[in-house]
Write an enzyme that holds these catalytic residues in place. Structure first.
Site, PDB file in Angstrom:
ATOM      1  N   GLY A 169       0.827  -1.207   0.000  1.00 15.57           N
ATOM      2  CA  GLY A 169       0.000   0.000   0.000  1.00 15.57           C
ATOM      3  C   GLY A 169       0.857   1.251   0.000  1.00 15.57           C
ATOM      4  O   GLY A 169       1.766   1.418  -0.812  1.00 15.57           O
ATOM      5  N   ALA A 405      22.184   3.796 -31.750  1.00 13.36           N
ATOM      6  CA  ALA A 405      22.781   3.399 -30.473  1.00 13.36           C
ATOM      7  C   ALA A 405      24.200   3.954 -30.338  1.00 13.36           C
ATOM      8  O   ALA A 405      24.674   4.214 -29.238  1.00 13.36           O
ATOM      9  CB  ALA A 405      22.773   1.886 -30.341  1.00 13.36           C
TER      10      ALA A 405
HETATM   11  C1  HXC Z   1      -2.658  -1.967  11.567  1.00 15.97           C
HETATM   12  C2  HXC Z   1      -1.646  -3.949  11.053  1.00 15.97           C
HETATM   13  C3  HXC Z   1      -1.590  -3.601   9.686  1.00 15.97           C
HETATM   14  C4  HXC Z   1      -2.124  -2.339   9.312  1.00 15.97           C
HETATM   15  C5  HXC Z   1      -0.697  -5.528   9.902  1.00 15.97           C
HETATM   16  N1  HXC Z   1      -1.083  -5.155  11.127  1.00 15.97           N
HETATM   17  N2  HXC Z   1      -1.009  -4.594   8.999  1.00 15.97           N
HETATM   18  N3  HXC Z   1      -2.178  -3.129  11.973  1.00 15.97           N
HETATM   19  N4  HXC Z   1      -2.648  -1.563  10.276  1.00 15.97           N
HETATM   20  N5  HXC Z   1      -2.084  -1.947   8.038  1.00 15.97           N
HETATM   21  C6  HXC Z   1      -0.896  -5.903  12.372  1.00 15.97           C
HETATM   22  C7  HXC Z   1      -1.772  -7.141  12.465  1.00 15.97           C
HETATM   23  O1  HXC Z   1      -3.028  -6.789  12.995  1.00 15.97           O
HETATM   24  C8  HXC Z   1      -0.967  -8.007  13.409  1.00 15.97           C
HETATM   25  O2  HXC Z   1      -1.157  -7.540  14.726  1.00 15.97           O
HETATM   26  C9  HXC Z   1       0.463  -7.676  13.050  1.00 15.97           C
HETATM   27  O3  HXC Z   1       0.415  -6.408  12.393  1.00 15.97           O
HETATM   28  C10 HXC Z   1       1.081  -8.680  12.113  1.00 15.97           C
HETATM   29  O4  HXC Z   1       0.219  -8.868  11.015  1.00 15.97           O
HETATM   30  P1  HXC Z   1      -0.121 -10.320  10.428  1.00 15.97           P
HETATM   31  O5  HXC Z   1      -1.238 -10.167   9.481  1.00 15.97           O
HETATM   32  O6  HXC Z   1      -0.281 -11.286  11.555  1.00 15.97           O
HETATM   33  O7  HXC Z   1       1.245 -10.653   9.672  1.00 15.97           O
HETATM   34  P2  HXC Z   1       1.469 -11.456   8.332  1.00 15.97           P
HETATM   35  O8  HXC Z   1       0.656 -12.708   8.322  1.00 15.97           O
HETATM   36  O9  HXC Z   1       2.938 -11.601   8.186  1.00 15.97           O
HETATM   37  O10 HXC Z   1       0.915 -10.529   7.155  1.00 15.97           O
HETATM   38  C11 HXC Z   1       1.513  -9.320   6.847  1.00 15.97           C
HETATM   39  C12 HXC Z   1       0.594  -8.479   5.903  1.00 15.97           C
HETATM   40  C13 HXC Z   1      -0.831  -8.395   6.540  1.00 15.97           C
HETATM   41  C14 HXC Z   1       0.524  -9.154   4.558  1.00 15.97           C
HETATM   42  C15 HXC Z   1       1.251  -7.119   5.739  1.00 15.97           C
HETATM   43  O11 HXC Z   1      -0.695  -7.986   7.902  1.00 15.97           O
HETATM   44  C16 HXC Z   1      -1.712  -7.455   5.814  1.00 15.97           C
HETATM   45  O12 HXC Z   1      -2.241  -7.784   4.761  1.00 15.97           O
HETATM   46  N6  HXC Z   1      -1.893  -6.251   6.391  1.00 15.97           N
HETATM   47  C17 HXC Z   1      -2.765  -5.277   5.827  1.00 15.97           C
HETATM   48  C18 HXC Z   1      -2.148  -4.657   4.612  1.00 15.97           C
HETATM   49  C19 HXC Z   1      -2.982  -3.519   4.108  1.00 15.97           C
HETATM   50  O13 HXC Z   1      -4.022  -3.766   3.487  1.00 15.97           O
HETATM   51  N7  HXC Z   1      -2.582  -2.278   4.439  1.00 15.97           N
HETATM   52  C20 HXC Z   1      -3.310  -1.124   4.103  1.00 15.97           C
HETATM   53  C21 HXC Z   1      -2.902  -0.803   2.679  1.00 15.97           C
HETATM   54  S1  HXC Z   1      -3.738   0.574   2.127  1.00 15.97           S
HETATM   55  P3  HXC Z   1      -0.961  -8.482  15.991  1.00 15.97           P
HETATM   56  O14 HXC Z   1      -1.460  -7.660  17.136  1.00 15.97           O
HETATM   57  O15 HXC Z   1      -1.760  -9.719  15.738  1.00 15.97           O
HETATM   58  O16 HXC Z   1       0.505  -8.757  16.103  1.00 15.97           O
HETATM   59  C22 HXC Z   1      -2.622   1.777   2.207  1.00 15.97           C
HETATM   60  C23 HXC Z   1      -3.128   3.036   1.639  1.00 15.97           C
HETATM   61  C24 HXC Z   1      -2.141   4.139   1.751  1.00 15.97           C
HETATM   62  O17 HXC Z   1      -1.558   1.621   2.693  1.00 15.97           O
HETATM   63  C25 HXC Z   1      -2.034   4.837   0.456  1.00 15.97           C
HETATM   64  C26 HXC Z   1      -1.196   6.098   0.608  1.00 15.97           C
HETATM   65  C27 HXC Z   1      -0.826   6.588  -0.735  1.00 15.97           C
END
Ligand code: HXC
Length: 508
Positions: A169, A405
């Site tokens: 993201g 080139a």
């Molecule tokens: C808050 C988050 C988080 C997030 C992960 N965590 N991503 N908390 N915001 N974006 C937390 C989880 O709740 C979890 O907490 C810990 O981090 C580890 O995550 P897991 O999922 O257990 O780890 P893993 O299986 O290794 O997966 C990693 C991951 C997944 C693929 C990154 O966490 C994921 O898909 N996260 C969301 C990604 C996402 O959609 N982000 C937003 C993108 S939109 P605990 O407490 O259990 O340890 C974006 C827009 C911005 O960024 C644009 C600006 C231009």
């Protein structure tokens, strides 16, 4: 007093634990180091000065008021690499998945602004899940502020990103604006939208690795400039890269004492180019034999391998090397090679790193895929980058320099300073066979053979270009290092400026 000191140490210890022992263990189990362990490997021992260790987020929604971790998922500060100051931010995946909150963004902005003000490189270590989902628009605002700082710092200080876990993201665009992106094999991946969103939108089933692993970015998309085996190697190699670079555009690249004889001759180069012009040879052999101590830091070694880019030193002076690689696609210029080299040339020019170009290029890649993909515009990037560059430029043509080139690969005509050719050089509009087939279209096969020999005699050599002054000398291959070193010395005082403009309009 003693009690207060103890309390401070206890608070620090809590902050150092990030998301806690369980999450640190999980991080290690994935083959990843923690944010702090990485910083320790990156910087000179004991040099790290941490900022904002006690910063916490201010979110209250979704129970966040009760979940605060000092540092808020990113370790920031400064230290030194071989004695020179660099600023660092290192995302801590053990705290809210390294996700970006408003407070987390403010910490990164602080080191970005300091780095720019001080004229020191900034290195970002990424291991994060994107925007802090609980914070919504504050997180988006934080990203935009970071992107702006990245943009303002571009061309002023070197900016290096290392992807060491997820980078999803909002996290992808800060690295994308920085100068170099490196990845760690098998533990890192970067994409704008993850596999779940991809499944919903395009119905494709794809793994993290296939969507954004190092094989995608360091080999196919060219987004990453290299991939390393593990965290340790990544940090060691970034230290090595930083050693070649100036700390900012206000400083000269760091000249070191060289233990390699400046005028060293390399007799084996006299037989490097095969007698048969269609036979490949390894251009890397030439680079390694010519530069100081065979020390070459290659950029994007696994992407667009038909062109080689990287940093080296000549008599202690850092240089950017660009070279066609006859071993891959005969060293032809295609879309990817042009993009890769153009970006590299612009980086070198922005930071006053002289350019050494080795040419063996049969032309631009023909074909519908290339034309439909915009070869004209992408090829123009490299032409533009070379043409606008004002740094010292030395070009050596080892064999083919055909067609457009020839012009593009840092010819005299686009302000090459010292342009040399080996006696094996062939500087022509195209290869002899292709040429006679066009101009003597109606002749028999036998006649064409004779014509080809005639054309070869006339053009497949460096002397026609030398007679016109388009190359400055035909040199002995074994003396290549000496000629480059002497050339660079003579160009030390070079002054060349381009006409004033707000900025140029490079064919993006
Ligand atoms: C808050 C988050 C988080 C997030 C992960 N965590 N991503 N908390 N915001 N974006 C937390 C989880 O709740 C979890 O907490 C810990 O981090 C580890 O995550 P897991 O999922 O257990 O780890 P893993 O299986 O290794 O997966 C990693 C991951 C997944 C693929 C990154 O966490 C994921 O898909 N996260 C969301 C990604 C996402 O959609 N982000 C937003 C993108 S939109 P605990 O407490 O259990 O340890 C974006 C827009 C911005 O960024 C644009 C600006 C231009």
């Amino acid at each position: 007093m003693k009690q207060i000191l103890k309390e401070l140490e206890a608070k620090r210890e809590t902050a150092r634990q990030g998301g806690g022992a369980r999450r640190i263990e999980a991080q290690h189990a994935k083959g990843k180091l923690t944010a702090r362990e990485r910083v320790d490997l990156l910087l000179d021992e004991g040099s790290f000065e941490e900022f904002d260790m006690f910063v916490e987020h201010r979110a209250t929604d979704f129970g966040m008021a009760e979940q605060k971790v000092p540092g808020d998922g990113v370790v920031t500060g400064w230290g030194t690499i071989n004695g020179r100051t660099v600023f660092v931010f290192s995302k801590d995946f053990t705290v809210f998945g390294g996700s970006l909150s408003s407070a987390h963004a403010q910490k990164i902005l602080k080191v970005q602004r300091q780095a720019l003000k001080m004229g020191a490189p900034i290195i970002g270590l990424f291991d994060a899940g994107g925007a802090r989902i609980q914070e919504g628009v504050d997180s988006l605002a934080g990203y935009a502020d970071i992107f702006l700082e990245n943009t303002l710092a571009s061309g002023v200080i070197p900016q290096i990103a290392v992807i060491m876990g997820p980078c999803a993201g909002g996290d992808v665009y800060s690295p994308a604006i920085m100068d170099f992106i490196f990845m760690v094999k098998d533990t890192s991946y970067m994409y704008v939208t993850g596999p779940d969103v991809v499944k919903t939108v395009t119905h494709e089933d794809v793994s993290h690795e296939d969507l954004g692993g190092y094989r995608v970015h360091a080999m196919k998309s060219g987004v990453a400039d290299g991939a390393f085996e593990n965290d340790l190697e990544a940090m060691t190699q970034v230290r090595r890269l930083v050693d070649f670079l100036p700390t900012s555009n206000r400083e000269r690249p760091p000249v070191r004492v060289s233990f390699d004889e400046a005028e060293r001759e390399e007799p084996s180069l006299d037989t490097l180019v095969p007698a048969n012009p269609n036979k490949p040879y390894d251009m890397k052999e030439l680079i390694l034999k010519v530069v100081d101590e065979a020390d070459f830091f290659e950029i994007s070694p696994d992407f667009a391998k038909n062109i080689i880019c990287g940093f080296a030193r000549m008599d202690g002076q850092p240089v950017g090397v660009v070279a066609n690689q006859p071993q891959v696609l005969a060293g032809v210029l295609d879309i990817d090679a042009s993009r890769k080299a153009a970006r590299f040339v612009r980086f070198c020019d922005a930071f006053e790193i002289p350019l050494v170009t080795f040419v063996d290029v049969p032309g631009f890649m023909p074909g519908t895929r290339q034309e439909q993909g915009g070869l004209i515009r992408h090829g123009a990037k490299l032409l533009f980058a070379y043409a606008e560059a004002t740094v010292p430029k030395i070009t050596i043509i080892t064999r083919k320099a055909y067609g457009g080139a020839y012009d593009v690969m840092r010819s005299k005509h686009i302000r090459g300073d010292h342009n040399y050719a080996w006696p094996t050089a062939e500087i022509a509009v195209m290869g002899s066979k292709g040429a006679v087939e066009i101009i003597f279209r109606n002749q028999t096969a036998e006649e064409l053979v004779a014509r080809e020999a005639e054309y070869k005699d006339r053009f497949a050599n460096p002397f026609v270009a030398a007679a016109r002054g388009y190359i400055d000398d035909v040199i002995m291959p074994h003396g290549t290092r000496r000629r480059i070193v002497r050339g660079l010395r003579s160009l030390k005082g070079k002054v060349l400026t381009n006409p004033w403009k707000k900025h140029d309009n490079i064919p993006l």
